[in-house]
Design an enzyme around this catalytic site. Sequence first.
Site, PDB file in Angstrom:
ATOM      1  N   PRO A 215     -31.499 -16.801  17.370  1.00 58.44           N
ATOM      2  CA  PRO A 215     -32.025 -17.873  18.201  1.00 58.44           C
ATOM      3  C   PRO A 215     -31.627 -17.781  19.672  1.00 58.44           C
ATOM      4  O   PRO A 215     -30.477 -17.495  19.992  1.00 58.44           O
ATOM      5  CB  PRO A 215     -31.452 -19.147  17.563  1.00 58.44           C
ATOM      6  CG  PRO A 215     -30.339 -18.696  16.688  1.00 58.44           C
ATOM      7  CD  PRO A 215     -30.687 -17.303  16.250  1.00 58.44           C
ATOM      8  N   ASN A 216     -32.610 -18.016  20.490  1.00 55.76           N
ATOM      9  CA  ASN A 216     -32.498 -18.106  21.957  1.00 55.76           C
ATOM     10  C   ASN A 216     -32.336 -16.761  22.649  1.00 55.76           C
ATOM     11  O   ASN A 216     -32.370 -16.693  23.879  1.00 55.76           O
ATOM     12  CB  ASN A 216     -31.360 -19.063  22.371  1.00 55.76           C
ATOM     13  CG  ASN A 216     -31.634 -20.474  21.910  1.00 55.76           C
ATOM     14  OD1 ASN A 216     -32.698 -21.000  22.183  1.00 55.76           O
ATOM     15  ND2 ASN A 216     -30.711 -21.062  21.170  1.00 55.76           N
TER      16      ASN A 216
ATOM     17  N   ARG B 196     -14.449 -17.034  24.516  1.00 54.10           N
ATOM     18  CA  ARG B 196     -15.249 -18.242  24.737  1.00 54.10           C
ATOM     19  C   ARG B 196     -14.708 -19.399  23.883  1.00 54.10           C
ATOM     20  O   ARG B 196     -13.557 -19.380  23.472  1.00 54.10           O
ATOM     21  CB  ARG B 196     -16.724 -17.920  24.448  1.00 54.10           C
ATOM     22  CG  ARG B 196     -17.246 -16.775  25.329  1.00 54.10           C
ATOM     23  CD  ARG B 196     -18.712 -16.505  25.099  1.00 54.10           C
ATOM     24  NE  ARG B 196     -19.530 -17.640  25.515  1.00 54.10           N
ATOM     25  CZ  ARG B 196     -20.826 -17.754  25.238  1.00 54.10           C
ATOM     26  NH1 ARG B 196     -21.440 -16.789  24.551  1.00 54.10           N
ATOM     27  NH2 ARG B 196     -21.509 -18.803  25.636  1.00 54.10           N
TER      28      ARG B 196
ATOM     29  N   ASN C  68     -27.510  -9.359  15.766  1.00 56.71           N
ATOM     30  CA  ASN C  68     -26.911 -10.370  16.635  1.00 56.71           C
ATOM     31  C   ASN C  68     -27.547 -11.678  16.181  1.00 56.71           C
ATOM     32  O   ASN C  68     -28.679 -11.995  16.582  1.00 56.71           O
ATOM     33  CB  ASN C  68     -27.191 -10.101  18.104  1.00 56.71           C
ATOM     34  CG  ASN C  68     -26.548 -11.159  19.005  1.00 56.71           C
ATOM     35  OD1 ASN C  68     -26.065 -12.184  18.538  1.00 56.71           O
ATOM     36  ND2 ASN C  68     -26.563 -10.903  20.306  1.00 56.71           N
TER      37      ASN C  68
ATOM     38  N   ALA D 128     -26.225 -17.999  17.590  1.00 59.27           N
ATOM     39  CA  ALA D 128     -25.417 -19.142  17.138  1.00 59.27           C
ATOM     40  C   ALA D 128     -25.330 -19.218  15.616  1.00 59.27           C
ATOM     41  O   ALA D 128     -24.361 -19.772  15.077  1.00 59.27           O
ATOM     42  CB  ALA D 128     -25.991 -20.433  17.712  1.00 59.27           C
TER      43      ALA D 128
ATOM     44  N   ARG E 173     -31.983 -16.756  32.044  1.00 63.14           N
ATOM     45  CA  ARG E 173     -31.006 -17.818  32.325  1.00 63.14           C
ATOM     46  C   ARG E 173     -29.618 -17.292  32.008  1.00 63.14           C
ATOM     47  O   ARG E 173     -29.464 -16.322  31.267  1.00 63.14           O
ATOM     48  CB  ARG E 173     -31.275 -19.039  31.446  1.00 63.14           C
ATOM     49  CG  ARG E 173     -32.489 -19.849  31.840  1.00 63.14           C
ATOM     50  CD  ARG E 173     -32.686 -21.006  30.867  1.00 63.14           C
ATOM     51  NE  ARG E 173     -31.414 -21.615  30.497  1.00 63.14           N
ATOM     52  CZ  ARG E 173     -31.126 -22.127  29.288  1.00 63.14           C
ATOM     53  NH1 ARG E 173     -32.024 -22.094  28.341  1.00 63.14           N
ATOM     54  NH2 ARG E 173     -29.957 -22.668  29.053  1.00 63.14           N
TER      55      ARG E 173
ATOM     56  N   GLU F 272     -22.549  -5.669  13.486  1.00 65.78           N
ATOM     57  CA  GLU F 272     -22.739  -6.934  14.192  1.00 65.78           C
ATOM     58  C   GLU F 272     -22.525  -6.704  15.689  1.00 65.78           C
ATOM     59  O   GLU F 272     -21.545  -6.055  16.087  1.00 65.78           O
ATOM     60  CB  GLU F 272     -21.726  -7.965  13.677  1.00 65.78           C
ATOM     61  CG  GLU F 272     -21.812  -9.310  14.389  1.00 65.78           C
ATOM     62  CD  GLU F 272     -20.786 -10.321  13.877  1.00 65.78           C
ATOM     63  OE1 GLU F 272     -19.828  -9.919  13.172  1.00 65.78           O
ATOM     64  OE2 GLU F 272     -20.951 -11.516  14.187  1.00 65.78           O
TER      65      GLU F 272
ATOM     66  N   HIS G 199     -22.553  -8.711  19.577  1.00 70.52           N
ATOM     67  CA  HIS G 199     -22.689  -9.868  20.467  1.00 70.52           C
ATOM     68  C   HIS G 199     -22.620  -9.369  21.901  1.00 70.52           C
ATOM     69  O   HIS G 199     -21.759  -8.530  22.227  1.00 70.52           O
ATOM     70  CB  HIS G 199     -21.580 -10.897  20.239  1.00 70.52           C
ATOM     71  CG  HIS G 199     -21.661 -11.518  18.884  1.00 70.52           C
ATOM     72  ND1 HIS G 199     -22.571 -12.498  18.574  1.00 70.52           N
ATOM     73  CD2 HIS G 199     -20.968 -11.263  17.749  1.00 70.52           C
ATOM     74  CE1 HIS G 199     -22.427 -12.828  17.309  1.00 70.52           C
ATOM     75  NE2 HIS G 199     -21.467 -12.099  16.784  1.00 70.52           N
TER      76      HIS G 199
HETATM   77  O1  CA2 Z   1     -22.938 -13.153  22.858  1.00 69.31           O
HETATM   78  C1  CA2 Z   1     -23.858 -13.160  22.050  1.00 69.31           C
HETATM   79  O2  CA2 Z   1     -24.626 -12.228  21.875  1.00 69.31           O
HETATM   80  C2  CA2 Z   1     -24.115 -14.445  21.231  1.00 69.31           C
HETATM   81  O3  CA2 Z   1     -24.545 -14.062  19.935  1.00 69.31           O
HETATM   82  C3  CA2 Z   1     -25.210 -15.201  21.950  1.00 69.31           C
HETATM   83  C4  CA2 Z   1     -25.514 -16.567  21.331  1.00 69.31           C
HETATM   84  C5  CA2 Z   1     -24.235 -17.370  21.148  1.00 69.31           C
HETATM   85  O4  CA2 Z   1     -24.516 -18.584  20.454  1.00 69.31           O
HETATM   86  C6  CA2 Z   1     -23.173 -16.584  20.386  1.00 69.31           C
HETATM   87  O5  CA2 Z   1     -22.004 -17.376  20.309  1.00 69.31           O
HETATM   88  C7  CA2 Z   1     -22.857 -15.289  21.090  1.00 69.31           C
HETATM   89  C8  CA2 Z   1     -26.454 -17.387  22.225  1.00 69.31           C
HETATM   90  C9  CA2 Z   1     -27.683 -16.668  22.653  1.00 69.31           C
HETATM   91  C10 CA2 Z   1     -28.364 -17.485  23.714  1.00 69.31           C
HETATM   92  O6  CA2 Z   1     -29.033 -16.606  24.582  1.00 69.31           O
HETATM   93  C11 CA2 Z   1     -29.449 -17.074  25.789  1.00 69.31           C
HETATM   94  C12 CA2 Z   1     -29.840 -16.127  26.696  1.00 69.31           C
HETATM   95  C13 CA2 Z   1     -30.268 -16.515  27.934  1.00 69.31           C
HETATM   96  C14 CA2 Z   1     -30.317 -17.859  28.261  1.00 69.31           C
HETATM   97  C15 CA2 Z   1     -29.927 -18.795  27.341  1.00 69.31           C
HETATM   98  C16 CA2 Z   1     -29.494 -18.405  26.081  1.00 69.31           C
END
Ligand code: CA2
Length: 145
Positions: free
Chosen positions: A11-12, A108, A75, A78, A19, A99, A101
């Site tokens: 997700p995201n 964090r 990856n 969340a 961003r 895995e 990230h």
């Molecule tokens: O560091 C990573 O790759 C994460 O998997 C990214 C997740 C986060 O919840 C994990 O704790 C660590 C979040 C991805 C959100 O990606 C965005 C990218 C650009 C703008 C907003 C969100």
Amino acid sequence: MSKPLHIINGPNLNLLGTREPDVYGTTTLADIEAMCAARADTHGLTTLCLQSNDEGEMVNFIQAARTEASGLIINAGAYSHTSVAILDALQAVQVPIIEVHLSNIFAREEFRHHSYVSGVAAGVICGLGAQGYEMAIDALAARLA
Ligand code: CA2
């Protein structure tokens, strides 16, 4: 011809490069997927990528990896920190799992320090940005050689 490496982004991660560049960098997901395909090609391997914001769709893709992939890079975003459904699906996968990230989840918030994925992964790469995906491909290629 070997089966492709499956690469799942959760997700995201479709928002990469648009961003929060201070946390996730400026590379877009399309860039990362292209980098992965190029890196896999240097090993004579191919990739099949999924990005999904939907936990069930991710579970379905993980299940498909049981028979259709030679290795899996995930990856889970969340969902790494919350999803027993993704853990259960990964436990049924016999091929090696790495895995990844982008950010260093241990530098964090506390809730990011635990990942359900890590316990079933052959290895975990975090904090190295997009390069982490290339490293994961190299690691899988070495295991499959
Ligand atoms: O560091 C990573 O790759 C994460 O998997 C990214 C997740 C986060 O919840 C994990 O704790 C660590 C979040 C991805 C959100 O990606 C965005 C990218 C650009 C703008 C907003 C969100």
